[in-house]
Motif scaffolding. Structure first.
Motif, PDB file in Angstrom:
ATOM      1  N   ALA A 218       0.830  -1.209   0.000  1.00  0.00           N
ATOM      2  CA  ALA A 218       0.000   0.000   0.000  1.00  0.00           C
ATOM      3  C   ALA A 218       0.865   1.260   0.000  1.00  0.00           C
ATOM      4  CB  ALA A 218      -0.928  -0.010   1.215  1.00  0.00           C
ATOM      5  N   ARG A 219       1.907   1.269   0.842  1.00  0.00           N
ATOM      6  CA  ARG A 219       2.746   2.459   0.943  1.00  0.00           C
ATOM      7  C   ARG A 219       3.533   2.700  -0.337  1.00  0.00           C
ATOM      8  NH1 ARG A 219       7.934   2.636   2.153  1.00  0.00           N
ATOM      9  NH2 ARG A 219       7.937   0.558   3.092  1.00  0.00           N
ATOM     10  N   ARG A 220       4.154   1.640  -0.875  1.00  0.00           N
ATOM     11  CA  ARG A 220       5.019   1.807  -2.038  1.00  0.00           C
ATOM     12  C   ARG A 220       4.222   2.185  -3.293  1.00  0.00           C
ATOM     13  NH1 ARG A 220      10.075   0.333  -2.490  1.00  0.00           N
ATOM     14  NH2 ARG A 220       9.804  -0.543  -4.571  1.00  0.00           N
ATOM     15  N   LEU A 221       3.053   1.567  -3.482  1.00  0.00           N
ATOM     16  CA  LEU A 221       2.268   1.881  -4.672  1.00  0.00           C
ATOM     17  C   LEU A 221       1.681   3.284  -4.584  1.00  0.00           C
ATOM     18  CD1 LEU A 221       0.470  -1.477  -5.534  1.00  0.00           C
ATOM     19  CD2 LEU A 221       2.628  -0.572  -6.360  1.00  0.00           C
ATOM     20  N   THR A 222       1.307   3.700  -3.373  1.00  0.00           N
ATOM     21  CA  THR A 222       0.822   5.077  -3.198  1.00  0.00           C
ATOM     22  C   THR A 222       1.933   6.063  -3.520  1.00  0.00           C
ATOM     23  OG1 THR A 222      -0.736   4.391  -1.483  1.00  0.00           O
ATOM     24  CG2 THR A 222      -0.181   6.719  -1.566  1.00  0.00           C
ATOM     25  N   GLU A 223       3.122   5.806  -3.011  1.00  0.00           N
ATOM     26  CA  GLU A 223       4.264   6.679  -3.291  1.00  0.00           C
ATOM     27  C   GLU A 223       4.566   6.715  -4.787  1.00  0.00           C
ATOM     28  OE1 GLU A 223       7.436   5.160  -0.932  1.00  0.00           O
ATOM     29  OE2 GLU A 223       6.689   6.004   0.945  1.00  0.00           O
ATOM     30  N   SER A 224       4.464   5.546  -5.438  1.00  0.00           N
ATOM     31  CA  SER A 224       4.764   5.472  -6.863  1.00  0.00           C
ATOM     32  C   SER A 224       3.811   6.355  -7.673  1.00  0.00           C
ATOM     33  CB  SER A 224       4.668   4.026  -7.355  1.00  0.00           C
ATOM     34  OG  SER A 224       4.902   3.950  -8.754  1.00  0.00           O
ATOM     35  N   LYS A 225       2.514   6.239  -7.404  1.00  0.00           N
ATOM     36  CA  LYS A 225       1.538   7.022  -8.161  1.00  0.00           C
ATOM     37  C   LYS A 225       1.617   8.512  -7.834  1.00  0.00           C
ATOM     38  CE  LYS A 225      -1.308   5.796 -10.646  1.00  0.00           C
ATOM     39  NZ  LYS A 225      -1.310   5.711 -12.127  1.00  0.00           N
ATOM     40  N   GLN A 226       2.038   8.834  -6.606  1.00  0.00           N
ATOM     41  CA  GLN A 226       2.109  10.238  -6.205  1.00  0.00           C
ATOM     42  C   GLN A 226       3.385  10.922  -6.675  1.00  0.00           C
ATOM     43  OE1 GLN A 226       1.590  10.069  -1.962  1.00  0.00           O
ATOM     44  NE2 GLN A 226      -0.624  10.327  -2.074  1.00  0.00           N
ATOM     45  N   THR A 227       4.479  10.172  -6.791  1.00  0.00           N
ATOM     46  CA  THR A 227       5.773  10.793  -7.074  1.00  0.00           C
ATOM     47  C   THR A 227       6.331  10.477  -8.451  1.00  0.00           C
ATOM     48  OG1 THR A 227       7.004   8.936  -6.087  1.00  0.00           O
ATOM     49  CG2 THR A 227       6.370  10.744  -4.619  1.00  0.00           C
ATOM     50  N   VAL A 228       5.840   9.420  -9.098  1.00  0.00           N
ATOM     51  CA  VAL A 228       6.382   9.028 -10.404  1.00  0.00           C
ATOM     52  C   VAL A 228       5.380   9.392 -11.503  1.00  0.00           C
ATOM     53  CG1 VAL A 228       7.185   7.119 -11.843  1.00  0.00           C
ATOM     54  CG2 VAL A 228       7.703   7.126  -9.391  1.00  0.00           C
ATOM     55  N   PRO A 229       5.758  10.277 -12.430  1.00  0.00           N
ATOM     56  CA  PRO A 229       4.869  10.597 -13.551  1.00  0.00           C
ATOM     57  C   PRO A 229       4.847   9.438 -14.551  1.00  0.00           C
ATOM     58  CG  PRO A 229       6.918  11.814 -13.756  1.00  0.00           C
ATOM     59  CD  PRO A 229       7.002  11.078 -12.460  1.00  0.00           C
ATOM     60  N   HIS A 230       3.748   8.703 -14.583  1.00  0.00           N
ATOM     61  CA  HIS A 230       3.626   7.542 -15.467  1.00  0.00           C
ATOM     62  C   HIS A 230       3.222   7.976 -16.880  1.00  0.00           C
ATOM     63  CE1 HIS A 230       3.648   5.473 -11.657  1.00  0.00           C
ATOM     64  NE2 HIS A 230       3.388   4.299 -12.172  1.00  0.00           N
ATOM     65  N   ILE A 231       3.825   7.336 -17.883  1.00  0.00           N
ATOM     66  CA  ILE A 231       3.357   7.469 -19.255  1.00  0.00           C
ATOM     67  C   ILE A 231       3.075   6.056 -19.755  1.00  0.00           C
ATOM     68  CG2 ILE A 231       5.742   7.521 -20.132  1.00  0.00           C
ATOM     69  CD1 ILE A 231       4.709   9.123 -22.516  1.00  0.00           C
ATOM     70  N   TYR A 232       1.941   5.865 -20.440  1.00  0.00           N
ATOM     71  CA  TYR A 232       1.498   4.524 -20.839  1.00  0.00           C
ATOM     72  C   TYR A 232       1.508   4.396 -22.362  1.00  0.00           C
ATOM     73  CZ  TYR A 232      -0.276   4.785 -16.058  1.00  0.00           C
ATOM     74  OH  TYR A 232      -0.397   4.964 -14.703  1.00  0.00           O
ATOM     75  N   SER A 401       4.392   0.860 -18.840  1.00  0.00           N
ATOM     76  CA  SER A 401       4.319   2.044 -17.974  1.00  0.00           C
ATOM     77  C   SER A 401       5.749   2.530 -17.768  1.00  0.00           C
ATOM     78  CB  SER A 401       3.695   1.695 -16.622  1.00  0.00           C
ATOM     79  OG  SER A 401       2.420   1.135 -16.770  1.00  0.00           O
ATOM     80  N   PHE A 402       6.006   3.805 -18.098  1.00  0.00           N
ATOM     81  CA  PHE A 402       7.367   4.336 -18.047  1.00  0.00           C
ATOM     82  C   PHE A 402       7.426   5.536 -17.111  1.00  0.00           C
ATOM     83  CE2 PHE A 402       6.703   2.330 -22.135  1.00  0.00           C
ATOM     84  CZ  PHE A 402       7.830   1.539 -22.302  1.00  0.00           C
ATOM     85  N   ASP A 403       8.528   5.640 -16.376  1.00  0.00           N
ATOM     86  CA  ASP A 403       8.787   6.806 -15.532  1.00  0.00           C
ATOM     87  C   ASP A 403       9.241   7.934 -16.451  1.00  0.00           C
ATOM     88  OD1 ASP A 403       9.731   8.768 -13.827  1.00  0.00           O
ATOM     89  OD2 ASP A 403      10.866   7.405 -12.538  1.00  0.00           O
ATOM     90  N   HIS A 404       8.335   8.919 -16.656  1.00  0.00           N
ATOM     91  CA  HIS A 404       8.617   9.955 -17.654  1.00  0.00           C
ATOM     92  C   HIS A 404       9.744  10.881 -17.236  1.00  0.00           C
ATOM     93  CE1 HIS A 404       7.847  11.675 -21.391  1.00  0.00           C
ATOM     94  NE2 HIS A 404       6.568  11.981 -21.307  1.00  0.00           N
ATOM     95  N   GLY A 409       9.103   9.613 -24.029  1.00  0.00           N
ATOM     96  CA  GLY A 409       8.072   8.865 -24.737  1.00  0.00           C
ATOM     97  C   GLY A 409       8.601   8.177 -25.979  1.00  0.00           C
ATOM     98  N   ALA A 410       9.494   8.846 -26.701  1.00  0.00           N
ATOM     99  CA  ALA A 410      10.051   8.258 -27.922  1.00  0.00           C
ATOM    100  C   ALA A 410      10.860   7.001 -27.610  1.00  0.00           C
ATOM    101  CB  ALA A 410      10.930   9.288 -28.638  1.00  0.00           C
ATOM    102  N   ASP A 411      11.620   7.028 -26.513  1.00  0.00           N
ATOM    103  CA  ASP A 411      12.401   5.845 -26.125  1.00  0.00           C
ATOM    104  C   ASP A 411      11.472   4.712 -25.694  1.00  0.00           C
ATOM    105  OD1 ASP A 411      14.906   6.967 -26.652  1.00  0.00           O
ATOM    106  OD2 ASP A 411      14.970   7.939 -24.693  1.00  0.00           O
ATOM    107  N   GLY A 412      10.398   5.071 -24.959  1.00  0.00           N
ATOM    108  CA  GLY A 412       9.416   4.058 -24.583  1.00  0.00           C
ATOM    109  C   GLY A 412       8.792   3.427 -25.810  1.00  0.00           C
ATOM    110  N   ALA A 413       8.507   4.244 -26.838  1.00  0.00           N
ATOM    111  CA  ALA A 413       7.922   3.729 -28.079  1.00  0.00           C
ATOM    112  C   ALA A 413       8.898   2.789 -28.793  1.00  0.00           C
ATOM    113  CB  ALA A 413       7.546   4.893 -28.988  1.00  0.00           C
ATOM    114  N   LYS A 414      10.204   3.130 -28.765  1.00  0.00           N
ATOM    115  CA  LYS A 414      11.208   2.246 -29.381  1.00  0.00           C
ATOM    116  C   LYS A 414      11.240   0.892 -28.677  1.00  0.00           C
ATOM    117  CE  LYS A 414      14.273   6.006 -30.840  1.00  0.00           C
ATOM    118  NZ  LYS A 414      15.562   6.694 -30.559  1.00  0.00           N
ATOM    119  N   PHE A 415      11.139   0.931 -27.330  1.00  0.00           N
ATOM    120  CA  PHE A 415      11.151  -0.329 -26.596  1.00  0.00           C
ATOM    121  C   PHE A 415       9.925  -1.170 -26.951  1.00  0.00           C
ATOM    122  CE2 PHE A 415       9.290  -2.719 -23.125  1.00  0.00           C
ATOM    123  CZ  PHE A 415      10.300  -3.615 -22.830  1.00  0.00           C
ATOM    124  N   MET A 416       8.743  -0.555 -26.983  1.00  0.00           N
ATOM    125  CA  MET A 416       7.526  -1.307 -27.283  1.00  0.00           C
ATOM    126  C   MET A 416       7.590  -1.890 -28.691  1.00  0.00           C
ATOM    127  SD  MET A 416       5.903  -1.228 -24.458  1.00  0.00           S
ATOM    128  CE  MET A 416       4.384  -2.023 -24.964  1.00  0.00           C
TER     129      MET A 416
END
Length: 431
Positions: A218-232, A401-404, A409-416
């Motif tokens: 609960a603590r780690r996932l809350t911290e992740s969503k609050q502090t890490v800008p996710h790009i999907y 899901s990438f830590d922006h 985003g372009a690097d994430g697209a290359k990986f996908m």
């Protein structure tokens, strides 16, 4: 001299644990290497071994106690010729000294508040006057009367401290500041109110105390969503070639008792794709961006207590049969709570597969400090364009899901794109 046995740190991040079970009792003789207790950490139940020989003189923390801080005494080990009475006196003797030390800071607390600097210099500067008359231009006086402003509280910027029109405009803007400041405490109180325990409605229910693992999740996932800008980023991937190759490989591996799963092959594909696009095999560490030289894949495994991510280290260089055997062993020991810390801590990226539950697509939460996680959906028959013609193919959706902050985003697209190519042409990841 009696030896205090202390709550061990069984992982680098462990701050407290649950003393799940004592395997010895007071009076038992133990030697180095004997298992004394089972301790539940945030991820697994681990065994606590004796380092010294002796007799258990006193058990300080009873089994089932949770929230035991790392380094806290949990038992007393007696050496040769020592008796239990000296052991039991030792922990109690330490308590009064701790209490004696508490009053010491009290005198400092009285002296601590420094004399508040009075805002008199500002007031005196603001009320530049001759006798009781405030110096201000006629226009400034008229504006002050219309606006209801007190000229004695305004600092003049004109000649000899004279208040001019510009000073009143600044005073108007400044007058809104207290309201903004007053609103700040109310805003600050919102998170605290949100974290307060919810009122349980008067409905028949069961309430189970959170395990250490669930608290950490609960603590780690809350911290992740609050502090890490996710790009999907999501791609659809045709699985027919991978399923065909898996069938052929499993026939050849029957004699060795190895059976590859689709997940084993996806672990390999993710690892190879990370090495092809190293800008996604990264983590953010303060003011540094760390790029890893191998791909260690943390694989999400569901267990009764929650979720754990055992790691396939160096998955980019391992054979599919080695990945399959290692994953089978790690998953079994994860469910029994027998993983070692180094087997589930670390990793350069994660993979979470919910395809077996029929989930078509989902967005996974990044496991900090990793930079990305791959979410795998179910493979299903779909209309799909094959060789410029509409056909039916087995297709799955995969979402990264990438830590922006660390991955563009372009690097994430290359990986996908690399991951899609490797799954659709699986022989390439075996070369």
């Amino acid at each position: 001299m009696p030896i205090e046995l202390k709550m061990p740190a069984l992982s680098p991040t462990m701050e407290e644990g649950t003393l799940a079970k004592w395997l010895v009792k007071e009076g038992d003789e133990v030697k180095s290497g004997d298992i004394l207790a089972e301790i539940e950490t945030d991820k697994a139940t681990m065994e606590f071994e004796a380092v010294d020989e002796g007799t258990i003189g006193q058990i300080i923390v009873s089994e089932g106690t949770d929230g035991v801080k790392v380094g806290a005494p949990i038992a007393i080990l007696l050496g040769e010729g020592e008796d239990a009475s000296s052991a039991k006196a030792a922990p109690k003797a330490a308590a009064p000294e701790a209490k004696k030390a508490e009053p010491a800071p009290a005198p400092k607390a009285e002296v601590a508040p420094a004399p508040k600097p009075e805002p008199e210099p500002e007031v005196k500067a603001a009320a530049v006057s001759s006798g009781d008359r405030v110096k201000a231009s006629p226009l400034a006086r008229r504006i002050a009367e219309q606006s209801g402003l007190d000229l004695s509280s305004v600092t003049g910027s004109g000649p000899n401290g004279r208040i001019v029109k510009a000073d009143l405009e600044g005073a108007k803007a400044g007058g809104e500041a207290p309201a903004a400041k007053a609103a700040a405490p109310a805003a600050a109180a919102t998170p605290a109110a949100a974290s307060a325990p919810a009122q349980i409605p008067d409905i028949p229910h069961d309430a189970v105390k959170l395990s250490n693992m669930r608290k950490v999740i609960a603590r780690r996932l809350t911290e992740s969503k609050q502090t890490v800008p996710h790009i999907y980023l999501t791609v659809d991937i045709r699985l027919d070639a991978l399923l065909k190759l898996r069938g052929e490989l499993n026939k050849g591996l029957e004699s060795r008792g190895v059976k590859l799963s689709v997940n084993d092959m996806l672990i390999k594909a993710q690892a190879v794709a990370l090495m092809e696009v190293p800008s996604c095999n990264v983590m953010l560490a303060g003011d540094q961006l760390v790029t890893f030289g191998r791909a260690d894949i943390s694989v999400a495994v569901s267990i009764p207590a929650g979720l754990i991510t055992p790691i396939i280290a160096g998955a980019d260089t391992k054979s599919l049969s080695a990945i399959a055997n290692e994953m089978k062993d790690l998953a079994a020991r994860a469910k029994d709570g027998k993983l070692k810390p180094e087997e589930y801590q670390g990793g350069t990226a994660s993979l979470s597969n919910m395809g077996m539950f029929g989930i078509k697509q989902f967005e996974a939460v990044i496991n900090p400090p990793q930079g990305m996680i791959l979410a795998i959906g179910a493979g299903e028959k779909r209309p799909y364009v094959v060789n410029e013609e509409l056909a039916v193919a087995t297709v799955m959706s995969a979402t990264g899901s990438f830590d922006h902050r660390a991955i563009d985003g372009a690097d994430g697209a290359k990986f996908m794109a690399a991951f899609k190519r490797l799954v659709e042409n699986p022989l390439a990841m075996l070369a």
